[in-house]
Design a protein around this motif. Structure first.
Motif, mmCIF file in Angstrom:
data_model
loop_
_atom_site.group_PDB
_atom_site.id
_atom_site.type_symbol
_atom_site.label_atom_id
_atom_site.label_comp_id
_atom_site.label_asym_id
_atom_site.label_seq_id
_atom_site.Cartn_x
_atom_site.Cartn_y
_atom_site.Cartn_z
ATOM 1 N N CYS A 75 26.567 30.808 20.470
ATOM 2 C CA CYS A 75 27.508 30.901 21.583
ATOM 3 C C CYS A 75 27.848 32.370 21.825
ATOM 4 N N CYS B 288 30.137 33.299 24.235
ATOM 5 C CA CYS B 288 31.336 33.351 25.074
ATOM 6 C C CYS B 288 32.258 34.466 24.564
ATOM 7 N N CYS C 10 34.026 33.869 21.102
ATOM 8 C CA CYS C 10 33.165 33.990 19.922
ATOM 9 C C CYS C 10 32.770 35.439 19.655
ATOM 10 N N HIS D 192 36.137 27.372 18.773
ATOM 11 C CA HIS D 192 36.383 26.312 19.765
ATOM 12 C C HIS D 192 35.358 25.209 19.550
HETATM 13 ZN ZN LIG Z 1 32.007 30.469 22.021
#
Ligand SMILES: [Zn+2]
Length: 98
Positions: free
Chosen positions: A36, A38, A41, A97
């Motif tokens: 991930c 994002c 992260c 998350h």
């Molecule tokens: Zn993430």
């Protein structure tokens, strides 16, 4: 007056922050596999890596290096690389998350 009103600490920079972010960009750019990327992260990876490397403070305005002399540049670079790759793996296995 508060102590922090009397003095300007804006010029105090932790050089390790810049180095960790650069290294994180390199390692994520070359990362093979699913991960991930994002904001949560990636910032988490940076924070985790920064907590495990020695700080490298300097006063930017004066150009004076107060960096720790305890470690050579080469040793620092390799401990930084390993801190970043460990942080990437930790966040990959356990993202902040769902
Ligand atoms: Zn993430």
């Amino acid at each position: 007056m508060a102590f922090t009103d009397d003095y300007d600490f804006e010029d105090l920079k932790n050089e390790s922050e810049k180095l960790v972010i650069e290294e994180l960009g390199r390692q994520l750019g070359a990362y093979q596999g699913t991960i991930c990327r994002c904001n949560t992260c990636v910032v988490d990876m940076a924070a985790m890596a920064l907590n495990s490397v020695s700080p490298l403070y300097r006063v930017s305005l004066l150009g004076t290096q107060y960096a720790s002399q305890a470690m050579s540049e080469k040793t620092y670079a390799s401990s930084l690389k390993s801190a970043v790759s460990k942080a990437i793996e930790k966040v990959r296995k356990n993202p902040a998350h769902d």
